[in-house]
Design an enzyme around this catalytic site. Structure first.
Site, PDB file in Angstrom:
ATOM      1  N   CYS A 116       0.821  -1.209   0.000  1.00 25.90           N
ATOM      2  CA  CYS A 116       0.000   0.000   0.000  1.00 25.90           C
ATOM      3  C   CYS A 116       0.857   1.262   0.000  1.00 25.90           C
ATOM      4  CB  CYS A 116      -0.879   0.039   1.238  1.00 25.90           C
ATOM      5  SG  CYS A 116      -1.985  -1.349   1.364  1.00 25.90           S
ATOM      6  N   ARG A 132       5.094   0.126  -6.060  1.00 18.24           N
ATOM      7  CA  ARG A 132       5.116  -0.621  -4.806  1.00 18.24           C
ATOM      8  C   ARG A 132       4.226  -1.865  -4.873  1.00 18.24           C
ATOM      9  NH1 ARG A 132       6.646   2.690  -0.262  1.00 18.24           N
ATOM     10  NH2 ARG A 132       5.252   1.535   1.099  1.00 18.24           N
ATOM     11  N   TRP A 140      -2.902  -2.754  -1.538  1.00 14.66           N
ATOM     12  CA  TRP A 140      -2.499  -4.123  -1.852  1.00 14.66           C
ATOM     13  C   TRP A 140      -3.284  -4.994  -0.889  1.00 14.66           C
ATOM     14  CZ3 TRP A 140       0.104  -8.297   0.464  1.00 14.66           C
ATOM     15  CH2 TRP A 140       0.607  -9.260  -0.417  1.00 14.66           C
ATOM     16  N   ASN A 152      -1.432   2.070   5.543  1.00 19.71           N
ATOM     17  CA  ASN A 152      -0.499   1.088   4.999  1.00 19.71           C
ATOM     18  C   ASN A 152      -0.048   0.234   6.176  1.00 19.71           C
ATOM     19  OD1 ASN A 152       1.611  -0.363   3.930  1.00 19.71           O
ATOM     20  ND2 ASN A 152       3.015   1.383   3.808  1.00 19.71           N
ATOM     21  N   GLY A 153      -0.401  -1.046   6.151  1.00 23.63           N
ATOM     22  CA  GLY A 153      -0.007  -1.907   7.267  1.00 23.63           C
ATOM     23  C   GLY A 153      -1.149  -2.803   7.676  1.00 23.63           C
ATOM     24  N   GLU A 173      18.217 -17.387  -8.157  1.00 24.72           N
ATOM     25  CA  GLU A 173      17.819 -16.027  -8.537  1.00 24.72           C
ATOM     26  C   GLU A 173      17.247 -16.009  -9.961  1.00 24.72           C
ATOM     27  OE1 GLU A 173      17.122 -13.434  -7.186  1.00 24.72           O
ATOM     28  OE2 GLU A 173      17.331 -11.835  -8.647  1.00 24.72           O
ATOM     29  N   LYS A 210      13.494 -14.812 -10.902  1.00 22.08           N
ATOM     30  CA  LYS A 210      13.206 -13.753 -11.888  1.00 22.08           C
ATOM     31  C   LYS A 210      12.195 -14.257 -12.903  1.00 22.08           C
ATOM     32  CE  LYS A 210      14.329 -10.853 -10.371  1.00 22.08           C
ATOM     33  NZ  LYS A 210      15.083 -10.692  -9.157  1.00 22.08           N
ATOM     34  N   GLU A 257       8.611 -14.725 -11.324  1.00 23.92           N
ATOM     35  CA  GLU A 257       7.868 -13.550 -10.864  1.00 23.92           C
ATOM     36  C   GLU A 257       7.413 -12.642 -12.004  1.00 23.92           C
ATOM     37  OE1 GLU A 257       9.673 -10.727  -8.124  1.00 23.92           O
ATOM     38  OE2 GLU A 257      11.629 -11.013  -9.023  1.00 23.92           O
ATOM     39  N   HIS A 265      18.505 -36.984  -7.314  1.00 22.73           N
ATOM     40  CA  HIS A 265      17.816 -37.332  -6.061  1.00 22.73           C
ATOM     41  C   HIS A 265      16.336 -36.966  -6.129  1.00 22.73           C
ATOM     42  CE1 HIS A 265      21.636 -38.340  -4.297  1.00 22.73           C
ATOM     43  NE2 HIS A 265      22.123 -37.181  -4.684  1.00 22.73           N
ATOM     44  N   LYS A 273       6.602  -4.154  -4.494  1.00 23.71           N
ATOM     45  CA  LYS A 273       8.028  -3.846  -4.461  1.00 23.71           C
ATOM     46  C   LYS A 273       8.544  -3.824  -3.037  1.00 23.71           C
ATOM     47  CE  LYS A 273      11.962  -2.519  -6.250  1.00 23.71           C
ATOM     48  NZ  LYS A 273      12.739  -3.599  -6.893  1.00 23.71           N
TER      49      LYS A 273
HETATM   50  C1  AGP Z   1      12.868  -9.428  -6.123  1.00 23.91           C
HETATM   51  O1  AGP Z   1      12.814  -9.601  -7.492  1.00 23.91           O
HETATM   52  C2  AGP Z   1      11.645  -9.648  -5.427  1.00 23.91           C
HETATM   53  N1  AGP Z   1      10.612  -8.826  -5.944  1.00 23.91           N
HETATM   54  C3  AGP Z   1      11.660  -9.802  -3.907  1.00 23.91           C
HETATM   55  O2  AGP Z   1      12.062 -11.107  -3.692  1.00 23.91           O
HETATM   56  C4  AGP Z   1      12.540  -8.876  -3.041  1.00 23.91           C
HETATM   57  O3  AGP Z   1      13.887  -9.117  -3.294  1.00 23.91           O
HETATM   58  C5  AGP Z   1      12.202  -9.121  -1.557  1.00 23.91           C
HETATM   59  O4  AGP Z   1      10.870  -8.762  -1.323  1.00 23.91           O
HETATM   60  C6  AGP Z   1      13.110  -8.375  -0.602  1.00 23.91           C
HETATM   61  O5  AGP Z   1      13.037  -7.005  -0.784  1.00 23.91           O
HETATM   62  P1  AGP Z   1      14.120  -6.027  -0.177  1.00 23.91           P
HETATM   63  O6  AGP Z   1      15.418  -6.333  -0.823  1.00 23.91           O
HETATM   64  O7  AGP Z   1      13.614  -4.635  -0.472  1.00 23.91           O
HETATM   65  O8  AGP Z   1      14.162  -6.299   1.304  1.00 23.91           O
END
Ligand code: AGP
Length: 610
Positions: free
Chosen positions: A2, A27, A76, A101-102, A483, A487, A490, A506, A605
């Site tokens: 949010c 965000r 959100w 927000n929260g 990673e 990517k 997501e 395994h 974000k």
């Molecule tokens: C990254 O591509 C992601 N969107 C997510 O995993 C992100 O890295 C994670 O939420 C941690 O965020 P931060 O680095 O702002 O703490």
């Protein structure tokens, strides 16, 4: 997650609120809304589920809107689906409007109590209990500010609020407990927002509210007090951000821009931190020398992509003789910890506002961990302010939800740290000057790796009709495979899993067939021969492999094996370089799939709820 933007101005606040909402989009959100005091004693409230364009449509349909005070919100969804009714602002008794927000953790008990007291609820949200609580106290004779203070005292959870009273145009109350909230001081008005980017078109001068602060913004200025009404002094600062630094330029997406900014970002992160032959350890803070000398082991805490950077660091740090544990921040808080002696807790975060990481840091302090270092990209963030030592990655603003340049610069920071830690153990005999030379060459190596873009664009076509993918790697590159898979999933919504290549037989080998592309990274390191065997295991079962390989590995394309050469680099920086083709692959697959690359569905974000 949010986002909040509010304004008290000498001119119509509607354009400021809409611009702020646009800048908060990154965000992550699934509905939005605003409330403006368009005449004394009256709110105009407009809300819409979905993207901001839906709210803009609703605004246009309402003709001329004019008001000097307003609040707006991107939601959100947590409690209740993203409907118009659940969107903020929530209004009670046509008098109080509130955005949050929260999360209010004790909302269920409060809702029952408020309902018994005769309050009615229009939404399923936890936020609505706050606005009803304030109104109940006011109905019983308490003034606006005292009603807010009394209400906050009965709330559990972490949140930031923006609150209006219809009879008090020119006034916004902001409350910070846990979630970020800042005040902007402009020539035409005063603003309240979740982050500086939301108000950057109005001002660069801002004040960061501390936990427990209540700001009373009015035409005469503002006053910050605590829950007991005592005045708090907070310094104003000038942000480095400019509206231009947030522009997308000629790129199609922020993610694309941010991938291509990585050479510069790495260079900016190194600048002033190294000499020709040495890392300047003061770049971790003035107390770094003293604290590092005491440090006997390291605990890294982070989430998502930042967690993957931590996993890479474990290899570097342990190679330098420093014992290191890495844990997902939200898991660290789930159990008791025997406190290790002289342990340095390192938190990694792009945003510095990830609640799981902040909570884990607090928990580590409670458990008696000796010292803390934050590696972060956002100055003045909560993580930075709560840590003893700080290393700022100078990646610049990262807008795309998928973290790219923040990850690369975290790796640079962690590489610098491992070089410093290696000084403690002469037996590792690491040559610091050699390591520095490799880092100095890094920006150029990043730039040349980015030239693989068009090749990777073609390879991405192979994923056009695919729903699943496997990523394989060994050793320090296993976190890079993790990673790469993160990517891809997501932003393209292709289900991707990463495995340590040795784990293949395994279990996951059972998944391999012609419809399961297998992506691997093959640096020229000690693990190469074993990795080659794992690649053959996949080929023997009809699997199709795409391997990004160091040009010195002498791996070559043949049936079911497509090898794409990556320029040969020293093994110390190879994880940084091998990340880039995987970022580009995810980006191009997502382009083909036509997803919302910068704002993938369901994601945010800055993850400010646990
Ligand atoms: C990254 O591509 C992601 N969107 C997510 O995993 C992100 O890295 C994670 O939420 C941690 O965020 P931060 O680095 O702002 O703490």
């Amino acid at each position: 997650m949010c986002g909040i933007i509010g304004a008290v101005s000498s001119s119509n606040v509607l354009p400021v609120l809409l611009d702020g909402l646009k800048r908060l989009e990154y965000r992550g959100y699934d509905s939005s809304g605003l409330a403006i005091i368009d005449q004394p004693g009256k709110f105009l409230r407009l809300r819409a589920p979905g993207k901001l364009v839906e709210l803009e449509r609703t605004v246009s349909a309402n003709g001329d809107i004019d008001g000097l005070t307003g609040i707006a919100h991107t939601r959100w969804a947590t409690h209740g689906p993203p409907t118009e009714q659940n969107a903020h602002p929530h209004i009670s008794g046509d008098r109080i409007a509130l955005v949050c927000n929260g999360i209010v953790e004790n909302h269920e008990d409060l809702r029952i109590w408020l309902t018994d007291e005769g309050m009615e609820f229009q939404s399923e949200t936890d936020t609505e209990v706050i606005v009803n609580l304030i109104r109940l106290h006011m109905d019983r004779g308490t003034d606006f500010m005292s009603a807010i203070r009394t209400s906050i005292k009965s709330l559990k959870g972490a949140f930031a609020l923006g609150i209006l009273h219809a009879d008090e145009p020119g006034r916004i109350i902001g409350v910070r407990r846990g979630s970020p909230l800042i005040v902007g001081i402009g020539e035409d008005g005063i603003y309240l927002a979740s982050d500086i980017s939301a108000m950057i078109a109005q001002t660069r001068k801002f004040i960061v509210l501390e936990n427990g602060d209540i700001v009373d913004i009015n035409r005469g200025g503002m006053e910050i007090t605590n829950l007991d009404g005592q005045v708090q002094h907070r310094d104003a600062r000038i942000s480095d951000l400019t509206p231009q630094s947030m522009e997308i330029g000629d790129y199609r997406h922020y993610m694309e821009k941010e991938i291509f900014e990585q050479g510069q970002a790495v260079s900016d992160t190194l600048e002033g931190r190294i000499t020709a032959s040495r890392v300047l350890e003061a770049c971790f803070g003035t107390e770094a020398d003293r604290i590092f000398n005491r440090t006997e082991n390291i605990q890294i805490l982070a989430c998502g992509t930042s967690y993957h950077a931590g996993l890479v660091a474990k290899y570097w740090l342990e190679d330098a003789g420093m014992p290191c544990q890495v844990e997902i921040a939200s898991e660290f808080t789930s159990r008791k910890h025997p406190t290790p002696n002289n342990c340095l807790v390192i938190t990694l975060s792009q945003s510095g506002e990830t609640i799981d990481t902040l909570t884990a840091l607090d928990y580590a302090k409670q458990c008696g961990y000796a010292h803390s270092l934050a590696i972060c990209n956002v100055p003045d963030s909560s993580l930075v302010r709560n840590s003893e030592l700080v290393f700022m990655t100078h990646a610049g603003p990262e807008i795309g939800v998928a973290s790219t340049k923040a990850f690369l610069t975290q790796l640079v920071a962690l590489r610098l740290l491992s070089i410093v830690m290696a000084r403690k153990d002469p037996s590792t005999a690491q040559d610091e000057a050699d390591s520095i030379r490799e880092l100095r060459e890094l920006p150029a190596n990043v730039e040349s790796t980015l030239k693989m873009n068009s090749t990777i664009q073609e390879i991405a076509q192979q994923f056009a009709d695919k729903q699943h993918a496997l990523f394989l790697a060994r050793g320090i590159h296993f976190p890079i495979a993790l990673e790469g898979a993160l990517k891809l999933k997501e932003i393209s919504y292709v289900h991707a899993e990463a495995y340590a290549a040795g784990e293949l037989k395994h279990g996951p080998l059972a998944l391999v067939d012609r419809d399961m592309p297998v992506v691997s990274v093959a640096p020229n390191d000690t693990q190469l021969d074993k990795l080659k065997s794992n690649i053959e295991e996949v080929r023997a079962r009809g699997g199709k492999l795409i391997v990004f390989a160091d040009s010195e590995t002498r791996l070559s394309s043949r049936e079911n094996l497509q090898v794409i050469n990556v320029a040969s680099v020293e093994s110390s920086i190879a994880p940084i370089i091998f990340t880039i083709p995987l970022q580009l692959l995810a980006y191009h697959v997502a382009l083909i799939k036509g997803t919302d690359i910068d704002k993938p569905r369901n994601l945010a974000k800055s993850v400010t709820v646990e």
